[in-house]
Design a protein around this motif. Structure first.
Motif, PDB file in Angstrom:
ATOM      1  N   ALA A 151       0.899  -1.259   0.082  1.00 41.09           N
ATOM      2  CA  ALA A 151      -0.034   0.102  -0.091  1.00 41.09           C
ATOM      3  C   ALA A 151       0.786   1.435  -0.019  1.00 41.09           C
ATOM      4  N   HIS A 152       2.151   1.080   0.282  1.00 40.86           N
ATOM      5  CA  HIS A 152       2.931   2.406   0.660  1.00 40.86           C
ATOM      6  C   HIS A 152       4.231   2.081  -0.695  1.00 40.86           C
ATOM      7  N   MET A 153       3.736   1.472  -1.748  1.00 42.11           N
ATOM      8  CA  MET A 153       4.669   1.283  -2.468  1.00 42.11           C
ATOM      9  C   MET A 153       4.382   2.046  -3.970  1.00 42.11           C
ATOM     10  N   PRO A 154       4.634   3.057  -4.389  1.00 41.56           N
ATOM     11  CA  PRO A 154       4.142   3.921  -5.546  1.00 41.56           C
ATOM     12  C   PRO A 154       4.358   3.026  -6.708  1.00 41.56           C
ATOM     13  N   ALA A 155       5.613   2.229  -6.711  1.00 42.71           N
ATOM     14  CA  ALA A 155       5.807   1.579  -7.948  1.00 42.71           C
ATOM     15  C   ALA A 155       4.763   0.509  -8.365  1.00 42.71           C
ATOM     16  N   VAL A 156       3.978  -0.058  -7.060  1.00 41.90           N
ATOM     17  CA  VAL A 156       3.066  -1.193  -7.181  1.00 41.90           C
ATOM     18  C   VAL A 156       1.964  -0.501  -7.982  1.00 41.90           C
ATOM     19  N   LEU A 157       1.543   0.720  -7.738  1.00 40.25           N
ATOM     20  CA  LEU A 157       0.386   1.372  -8.222  1.00 40.25           C
ATOM     21  C   LEU A 157       0.601   1.510  -9.895  1.00 40.25           C
ATOM     22  N   TRP A 158       1.989   2.048 -10.132  1.00 39.59           N
ATOM     23  CA  TRP A 158       2.284   2.333 -11.543  1.00 39.59           C
ATOM     24  C   TRP A 158       2.220   1.071 -12.125  1.00 39.59           C
ATOM     25  N   ALA A 159       2.875  -0.096 -11.663  1.00 42.42           N
ATOM     26  CA  ALA A 159       2.871  -1.277 -12.404  1.00 42.42           C
ATOM     27  C   ALA A 159       1.305  -1.752 -12.645  1.00 42.42           C
ATOM     28  N   SER A 160       0.406  -1.671 -11.812  1.00 35.09           N
ATOM     29  CA  SER A 160      -0.844  -2.094 -11.913  1.00 35.09           C
ATOM     30  C   SER A 160      -1.519  -1.273 -13.023  1.00 35.09           C
ATOM     31  N   PHE A 161      -1.379   0.089 -13.098  1.00 35.53           N
ATOM     32  CA  PHE A 161      -1.905   0.861 -13.893  1.00 35.53           C
ATOM     33  C   PHE A 161      -1.449   0.267 -15.425  1.00 35.53           C
ATOM     34  N   LEU A 162      -0.161   0.147 -15.839  1.00 35.83           N
ATOM     35  CA  LEU A 162       0.135  -0.366 -16.825  1.00 35.83           C
ATOM     36  C   LEU A 162      -0.130  -1.670 -17.335  1.00 35.83           C
ATOM     37  N   GLY A 163      -0.137  -2.477 -16.173  1.00 37.83           N
ATOM     38  CA  GLY A 163      -0.641  -3.996 -16.306  1.00 37.83           C
ATOM     39  C   GLY A 163      -2.320  -4.038 -17.201  1.00 37.83           C
ATOM     40  N   PHE A 164      -2.920  -3.264 -16.191  1.00 35.73           N
ATOM     41  CA  PHE A 164      -4.527  -3.159 -16.665  1.00 35.73           C
ATOM     42  C   PHE A 164      -4.460  -2.187 -18.048  1.00 35.73           C
ATOM     43  N   TRP A 165      -3.905  -1.544 -18.263  1.00 32.52           N
ATOM     44  CA  TRP A 165      -3.722  -0.915 -19.734  1.00 32.52           C
ATOM     45  C   TRP A 165      -3.586  -1.894 -20.921  1.00 32.52           C
ATOM     46  N   LEU A 166      -2.545  -2.778 -20.407  1.00 26.25           N
ATOM     47  CA  LEU A 166      -2.128  -4.021 -21.509  1.00 26.25           C
ATOM     48  C   LEU A 166      -3.197  -4.709 -21.649  1.00 26.25           C
ATOM     49  N   LEU A 167      -3.947  -5.014 -20.686  1.00 31.05           N
ATOM     50  CA  LEU A 167      -5.254  -5.857 -20.774  1.00 31.05           C
ATOM     51  C   LEU A 167      -6.152  -5.490 -21.702  1.00 31.05           C
ATOM     52  N   ASN A 168      -6.379  -4.101 -21.490  1.00 29.79           N
ATOM     53  CA  ASN A 168      -7.406  -3.476 -22.639  1.00 29.79           C
ATOM     54  C   ASN A 168      -6.832  -3.483 -23.863  1.00 29.79           C
ATOM     55  N   MET A 169      -5.513  -3.406 -23.951  1.00 34.31           N
ATOM     56  CA  MET A 169      -4.891  -3.567 -25.315  1.00 34.31           C
ATOM     57  C   MET A 169      -5.344  -4.983 -25.998  1.00 34.31           C
ATOM     58  N   PHE A 170      -5.312  -5.866 -25.144  1.00 34.62           N
ATOM     59  CA  PHE A 170      -5.464  -7.418 -25.608  1.00 34.62           C
ATOM     60  C   PHE A 170      -6.919  -7.247 -26.233  1.00 34.62           C
ATOM     61  N   VAL A 171      -7.617  -6.897 -25.313  1.00 36.46           N
ATOM     62  CA  VAL A 171      -9.093  -7.124 -25.543  1.00 36.46           C
ATOM     63  C   VAL A 171      -9.567  -6.281 -26.889  1.00 36.46           C
TER      64      VAL A 171
END
Length: 485
Positions: A151-171
């Protein structure tokens, strides 16, 4: 006398066309492709309504000072208003099987249509970025439930954001039919999950009485109206994008009744139902946590039941994926394809949408409920309201719903105007946008910005109608132009 409108059953793909204005994604749909029923349109609206930004749209009204009754009324009225241009622009999609960027050629010209298409596409790119950011936040919140240290790791949020973005691109790469499949099955699931969240909050708050007890913060009618009217504009602005490109979906309808009944029921019912859930949960958060929490992701982060939080966050992810693909990829992909049909396919347009969504920095657009409501929603409604006004005025009042579909895919026809651009539409659009947004720079005219969509719609529609009447009444254009519409 005008000739009868072309039958929508004609297979226009077999008709010669200009390759600069045509590809398989922009072509009119054939009878075999028209498979969407009333249920599909109801499911479309339920799946697109039941997502995070709708929840936050409703909860922002509570955070802004409304009580639950005032918020529900504002949302219902706004959606009934936007349903009108939605149904009007949907008509051509079903009648002729054409998508928005082709339909808008009738009013703006075969080349001029790129301007409103790009305005619509850029707004959709912003929404795509917002939805991807919220989806990434939901994934980060799920990880925080499993591993609290993240919860206190900004890198996790940004990695989650980019991961979800890639999932959208796949669909996106899978194509438009995957959207209908996903929506048909996810809508009932989302309804069940949303009601589960509502009743869980009901239990925590101790009943509907405490849950909806947050009073209005407005002490006078004047202070309420000062917040109400911009909020109403934001409610209309929320679906201002779909009110333009709804032909992208209604072109697949079996008939007009299927899309009309599906939309008349689906849009106001879905939005009011899910908005109530957002309003009730936000109001309950005041009772439970002592402050209105407008983000459901933040709210779920405060729960201490990992299973319930995980289940709710999964529901949010499914809904966010649905609306991002259905509302924010189909239209801009077609719009970008319209720029260069031989070079840009639906898939390529979807990739362009994704990258522009990143460039628009969605984390800033969603920083506060004020920037969301009074900045993003009202601001872009001033750009899209004029386009909707021009489209409605042209199709219903100038052409009487008659279009020469074959000519929409050709230069040098009735939609050529001046080298492919209708200057009357450009002038009407510019006037509508300027009047709608001028309140941003002239404080004394701020009220025009508060009504941005309405001001832009009616000013642009009236201007376009007057200019086109003068154009079609001249001898050199009467036979060349009106005889073909």
């Amino acid at each position: 006398m005008m000739p009868p409108a072309p039958s929508p059953d004609i297979v226009y793909q077999d008709t010669p066309h200009d390759p600069h204005l045509y590809n398989a994604d922009l072509a009119p749909t054939t009878p075999a492709q028209r498979t969407w029923t009333t249920y599909n349109y109801i499911a479309l609206w339920f799946s697109m309504s039941m997502e995070v930004t709708t929840y936050m749209l409703a909860s922002s009204l509570i955070a802004g000072g409304m009580n639950w009754k005032q918020a529900i009324f504002t949302i219902l009225l706004g959606n009934l208003i936007v349903l009108i241009p939605m149904l009007l622009n949907a008509h051509a999609g079903t009648k002729y099987g054409i998508p928005f960027p082709v339909f808008v050629r009738a009013s703006f010209g075969t080349r001029g249509a790129n301007l409103p298409a790009m305005l619509r596409a850029l707004v959709a790119c912003g929404w795509f970025g917002i939805q991807s950011w919220l989806g990434g936040q939901a994934i980060a919140a799920m990880l925080a439930v499993l591993w609290p240290a993240t919860a206190h790791m900004p890198a996790v949020l940004w990695a989650s954001f980019l991961g979800f973005w890639l999932l959208n691109m796949f669909v996106v790469w899978r194509g438009v039919e995957s959207i209908r499949f996903l929506q048909s099955f996810s809508a009932p699931f989302m309804l069940i999950m949303s009601l589960t969240l509502l009743f869980w909050m009901l239990h925590k708050a101790g009943g509907f009485g405490p849950m909806l007890s947050a009073p209005s913060q407005f002490k006078t009618t004047s202070s309420f109206l000062h917040f109400f009217f911009p909020s109403l504009t934001a409610m209309v602005g929320y679906w201002a994008t779909l009110s333009l490109n709804i032909p992208d979906f209604t072109r697949y309808a079996k008939n007009q009744d299927a899309q009309i009944v599906g939309q008349v029921f689906g849009l106001p019912v879905a939005m009011t139902l899910y908005s109530f859930i957002g309003i009730a949960c936000t109001s309950a958060s005041v009772t439970i946590f002592g402050e209105p929490i407008w983000s459901p992701i933040t709210l779920l982060g405060k729960f201490h039941q990992p299973f319930a939080a995980m289940l709710a966050l999964v529901a949010l992810l499914v809904a966010t994926l649905n609306v991002n693909i259905g509302a924010n990829v189909v239209s801009p992909s077609n719009d970008f394809s319209n720029l260069a049909p031989r070079l840009i396919s639906f898939r390529t347009g979807g990739l362009i949408t994704g990258f522009l969504g990143l460039a628009m920095m969605p984390w800033k657009l969603m920083a506060t409920f004020g920037s969301y409501i009074f900045g993003w929603l009202i601001g872009y409604s001033g750009l899209l309201g004029p386009v909707a006004g021009i489209m409605v005025a042209d199709y219903f009042f100038i052409r009487g719903t008659r279009l020469d579909v074959v000519s929409l895919y050709h230069r040098d026809g009735p939609y050529e105007y001046t080298r492919g651009i209708n200057p009357r539409a450009i002038v009407a659009l510019a006037i509508g946008v300027i009047v709608a947004l001028i309140g941003l720079v002239i404080p004394a005219l701020r009220f025009l910005y508060d009504y941005a969509w309405f001001v832009g719609f009616f000013i642009a529609a009236a201007t376009y109608y007057v200019l086109m009447l003068q154009y079609t009444s001249t001898p050199q254009t009467t036979s060349n132009h009106l005889s073909s519409v």
